[in-house]
Design a protein around this motif. Structure first.
Motif, PDB file in Angstrom:
ATOM      1  N   LEU A 164      -6.010  -7.975  -2.691  1.00 16.69           N
ATOM      2  CA  LEU A 164      -5.355  -6.985  -3.553  1.00 16.69           C
ATOM      3  C   LEU A 164      -6.380  -6.077  -4.223  1.00 16.69           C
ATOM      4  N   SER A 165      -7.554  -6.626  -4.538  1.00 15.02           N
ATOM      5  CA  SER A 165      -8.595  -5.785  -5.142  1.00 15.02           C
ATOM      6  C   SER A 165      -9.107  -4.744  -4.152  1.00 15.02           C
ATOM      7  N   THR A 166      -9.102  -5.080  -2.864  1.00 19.02           N
ATOM      8  CA  THR A 166      -9.519  -4.084  -1.862  1.00 19.02           C
ATOM      9  C   THR A 166      -8.502  -2.952  -1.752  1.00 19.02           C
ATOM     10  N   LEU A 167      -7.226  -3.247  -2.039  1.00 15.63           N
ATOM     11  CA  LEU A 167      -6.207  -2.193  -1.988  1.00 15.63           C
ATOM     12  C   LEU A 167      -6.402  -1.171  -3.102  1.00 15.63           C
ATOM     13  N   LEU A 168      -7.087  -1.557  -4.175  1.00 16.93           N
ATOM     14  CA  LEU A 168      -7.344  -0.621  -5.278  1.00 16.93           C
ATOM     15  C   LEU A 168      -8.347   0.456  -4.885  1.00 16.93           C
ATOM     16  N   ILE A 169      -9.231   0.132  -3.950  1.00 18.69           N
ATOM     17  CA  ILE A 169     -10.355   1.018  -3.688  1.00 18.69           C
ATOM     18  C   ILE A 169     -10.376   1.566  -2.266  1.00 18.69           C
ATOM     19  N   MET A 170     -10.073   0.723  -1.269  1.00 21.01           N
ATOM     20  CA  MET A 170     -10.175   1.151   0.118  1.00 21.01           C
ATOM     21  C   MET A 170      -9.259   0.283   0.977  1.00 21.01           C
ATOM     22  N   GLU A 171      -8.239   0.913   1.578  1.00 23.27           N
ATOM     23  CA  GLU A 171      -7.273   0.143   2.361  1.00 23.27           C
ATOM     24  C   GLU A 171      -7.888  -0.408   3.651  1.00 23.27           C
ATOM     25  N   THR A 172      -8.866   0.291   4.199  1.00 24.70           N
ATOM     26  CA  THR A 172      -9.520  -0.190   5.421  1.00 24.70           C
ATOM     27  C   THR A 172     -10.279  -1.481   5.158  1.00 24.70           C
ATOM     28  N   THR A 178       0.821  -1.217   0.000  1.00 29.61           N
ATOM     29  CA  THR A 178       0.000   0.000   0.000  1.00 29.61           C
ATOM     30  C   THR A 178       0.853   1.264   0.000  1.00 29.61           C
ATOM     31  N   TYR A 179       2.114   1.160   0.426  1.00 27.15           N
ATOM     32  CA  TYR A 179       2.978   2.334   0.483  1.00 27.15           C
ATOM     33  C   TYR A 179       3.496   2.754  -0.882  1.00 27.15           C
ATOM     34  N   PHE A 180       3.596   1.790  -1.815  1.00 29.68           N
ATOM     35  CA  PHE A 180       4.256   2.095  -3.086  1.00 29.68           C
ATOM     36  C   PHE A 180       3.616   1.276  -4.196  1.00 29.68           C
ATOM     37  N   THR A 181       2.460   1.708  -4.650  1.00 36.25           N
ATOM     38  CA  THR A 181       1.780   1.044  -5.763  1.00 36.25           C
ATOM     39  C   THR A 181       1.449   2.101  -6.808  1.00 36.25           C
ATOM     40  N   ASN A 182       2.284   2.159  -7.866  1.00 37.28           N
ATOM     41  CA  ASN A 182       2.105   3.181  -8.901  1.00 37.28           C
ATOM     42  C   ASN A 182       1.273   2.692 -10.079  1.00 37.28           C
ATOM     43  N   SER A 183       1.256   1.384 -10.289  1.00 34.57           N
ATOM     44  CA  SER A 183       0.606   0.842 -11.489  1.00 34.57           C
ATOM     45  C   SER A 183      -0.600   0.001 -11.086  1.00 34.57           C
ATOM     46  N   SER A 184      -1.793   0.556 -11.259  1.00 32.59           N
ATOM     47  CA  SER A 184      -3.005  -0.215 -10.972  1.00 32.59           C
ATOM     48  C   SER A 184      -3.229  -1.297 -12.018  1.00 32.59           C
ATOM     49  N   THR A 185      -2.718  -1.075 -13.249  1.00 34.95           N
ATOM     50  CA  THR A 185      -2.848  -2.085 -14.300  1.00 34.95           C
ATOM     51  C   THR A 185      -2.100  -3.357 -13.931  1.00 34.95           C
ATOM     52  N   TYR A 186      -0.901  -3.204 -13.398  1.00 34.77           N
ATOM     53  CA  TYR A 186      -0.114  -4.363 -12.965  1.00 34.77           C
ATOM     54  C   TYR A 186      -0.800  -5.081 -11.818  1.00 34.77           C
ATOM     55  N   LEU A 187      -1.384  -4.331 -10.905  1.00 38.74           N
ATOM     56  CA  LEU A 187      -2.097  -4.930  -9.776  1.00 38.74           C
ATOM     57  C   LEU A 187      -3.320  -5.705 -10.244  1.00 38.74           C
ATOM     58  N   ILE A 188      -4.054  -5.146 -11.205  1.00 37.90           N
ATOM     59  CA  ILE A 188      -5.219  -5.837 -11.757  1.00 37.90           C
ATOM     60  C   ILE A 188      -4.799  -7.133 -12.455  1.00 37.90           C
ATOM     61  N   LEU A 189      -3.670  -7.097 -13.164  1.00 34.86           N
ATOM     62  CA  LEU A 189      -3.156  -8.299 -13.833  1.00 34.86           C
ATOM     63  C   LEU A 189      -2.815  -9.387 -12.810  1.00 34.86           C
ATOM     64  N   ILE A 190      -2.190  -9.009 -11.701  1.00 31.75           N
ATOM     65  CA  ILE A 190      -1.864  -9.971 -10.639  1.00 31.75           C
ATOM     66  C   ILE A 190      -3.133 -10.543 -10.025  1.00 31.75           C
ATOM     67  N   ILE A 191      -4.148  -9.710  -9.848  1.00 31.15           N
ATOM     68  CA  ILE A 191      -5.430 -10.172  -9.284  1.00 31.15           C
ATOM     69  C   ILE A 191      -6.052 -11.239 -10.182  1.00 31.15           C
ATOM     70  N   ILE A 192      -6.063 -10.984 -11.496  1.00 27.90           N
ATOM     71  CA  ILE A 192      -6.639 -11.957 -12.437  1.00 27.90           C
ATOM     72  C   ILE A 192      -5.843 -13.264 -12.426  1.00 27.90           C
ATOM     73  N   PHE A 193      -4.518 -13.165 -12.362  1.00 26.88           N
ATOM     74  CA  PHE A 193      -3.680 -14.365 -12.282  1.00 26.88           C
ATOM     75  C   PHE A 193      -3.985 -15.159 -11.008  1.00 26.88           C
ATOM     76  N   CYS A 194      -4.138 -14.457  -9.892  1.00 25.71           N
ATOM     77  CA  CYS A 194      -4.443 -15.132  -8.621  1.00 25.71           C
ATOM     78  C   CYS A 194      -5.761 -15.894  -8.707  1.00 25.71           C
ATOM     79  N   MET A 195      -6.762 -15.256  -9.264  1.00 23.37           N
ATOM     80  CA  MET A 195      -8.074 -15.900  -9.380  1.00 23.37           C
ATOM     81  C   MET A 195      -8.017 -17.111 -10.317  1.00 23.37           C
TER      82      MET A 195
END
Length: 335
Positions: free
Chosen positions: A184-192, A138-155
């Motif tokens: 990881l998908s929750t980190l895209l929208i709301m850290e809480t 959560t401290y250093f996430t610049n690319s939401s596209t990369y995060l979304i790709l990892i989420i799809i791979f995980c699923m």
């Protein structure tokens, strides 16, 4: 026993240092303290599989730490003169954290390490060891596209790879990879929201591992043998697996419910739809486990069938899963 307590305290201290540090070097040091503390807890002289799992875990985490340190040094030396190079360094740093938590497609070590561990160490790997990499992400996430790709791979990978497993530890490992995608998908929208999801996932995982440790279950075929005459424990075990799959009205449905609604509010319709569809594959092998426990029966004599159980303690531990319909509805209305 004294040494185990000392290493456990050091493990927790390393995680707390990592998530509370002000610099990346301090975060790296916290992760290394955590790694060096869990290796003695994992390894065992009496069990060669545990020692092998500890070695595999050390090698994979050392690789992730090396990538993390390299990206930290490159950024601190200001060697990134343009946008592309800084983006590559940030992706490299995020990759090291994904490797540390076991997110797909960097999950190659996770099921193999889980297969050699005891249930208590498996619980540690599934819950506590995910905290530091997730929070650092959560401290250093610049690319939401990369995060979304990892989420799809995980699923996708967790659903496909978990279908052919009979080992309960590997099933829970691929289940954890699927839940990592949701977290990881929750980190895209709301850290809480990540904290809510993680706490609920940890409670359900504790209930399931508690049951499998009591009956010494490691493979799917042992379910209907060990729980043959313990109907109360069988009932609780099935409920917790359904809750882990996110079926209503159980507690595991609550974080997925809130996550999907928040994604839709943020105009992420396609992603939420893909997540729901790909989670159905993991739900299939959850249901296969519950049907195995519920429908199959044997007359084979088992020591654990005669084992006395503290029913009041089991009721207390699993009570939250039984009344979660009320909690889910009330909490969702107040949010």
């Amino acid at each position: 026993m004294y040494y185990k307590t000392m290493f456990l305290a050091s493990l927790m201290t390393g995680t707390l240092i990592a998530i509370s540090s002000y610099s990346w070097m301090g975060m790296w040091m916290g992760l290394e303290i955590n790694l060096l503390s869990i290796i003695p807890l994992m390894s065992s002289i009496k069990n060669m599989m545990a020692s092998e799992a500890a070695l595999k875990y050390f090698i994979s985490q050392a690789l992730a730490s090396t990538i993390l340190m390299f990206s930290i040094i490159m950024m601190s030396l200001n060697l990134s003169y343009n946008f592309n190079s800084s983006l590559y360094l940030s992706l490299m740093l995020n990759t090291s954290l994904f490797l540390k938590m076991g997110a797909a497609p960097f999950h190659f070590w996770f099921p193999e390490v889980m297969e050699g561990l005891s249930w208590l160490m498996s619980l540690m790997m599934l819950t506590w060891q995910k905290i530091a990499p997730m929070i650092l992400l959560t401290y250093f996430t610049n690319s939401s596209t990369y995060l979304i790709l990892i989420i799809i791979f995980c699923m996708l990978i967790s659903g496909l790879m978990g279908l052919n497993q009979t080992s309960m530890r590997k099933i829970l490992a691929y289940s954890s990879i699927n839940h990592i995608g949701w977290m990881l998908s929750t980190l895209l929208i709301m850290e809480t929201l990540w904290l809510y999801y993680f706490v609920i996932y940890s409670v359900i995982t504790v209930n399931i591992i508690f049951a499998m440790k009591i009956f010494n279950i490691f493979h799917q075929k042992q379910l209907f043998i060990s729980m043959n005459f313990n109907y109360l424990m069988k009932f609780f075990f099935i409920l917790n697996f359904l809750s882990l799959g996110g079926l209503p009205p159980f507690l595991g449905f609550l974080p997925k419910w809130i996550t999907v609604q928040t994604l839709i509010k943020n105009q992420m319709f396609l992603m939420s739809t893909l997540m729901i569809i790909m989670t159905l594959m993991t739900l299939y092998f959850y249901l296969r486990v519950t049907f195995t426990t519920l429908l199959l029966k044997t007359n084979e004599i088992s020591f654990f069938n005669q084992m006395p159980l503290n029913k009041s303690f089991m009721l207390m531990v699993n009570f939250i899963s039984l009344i979660s319909l009320i909690f889910s509805t009330l909490l969702f209305n107040f949010m």
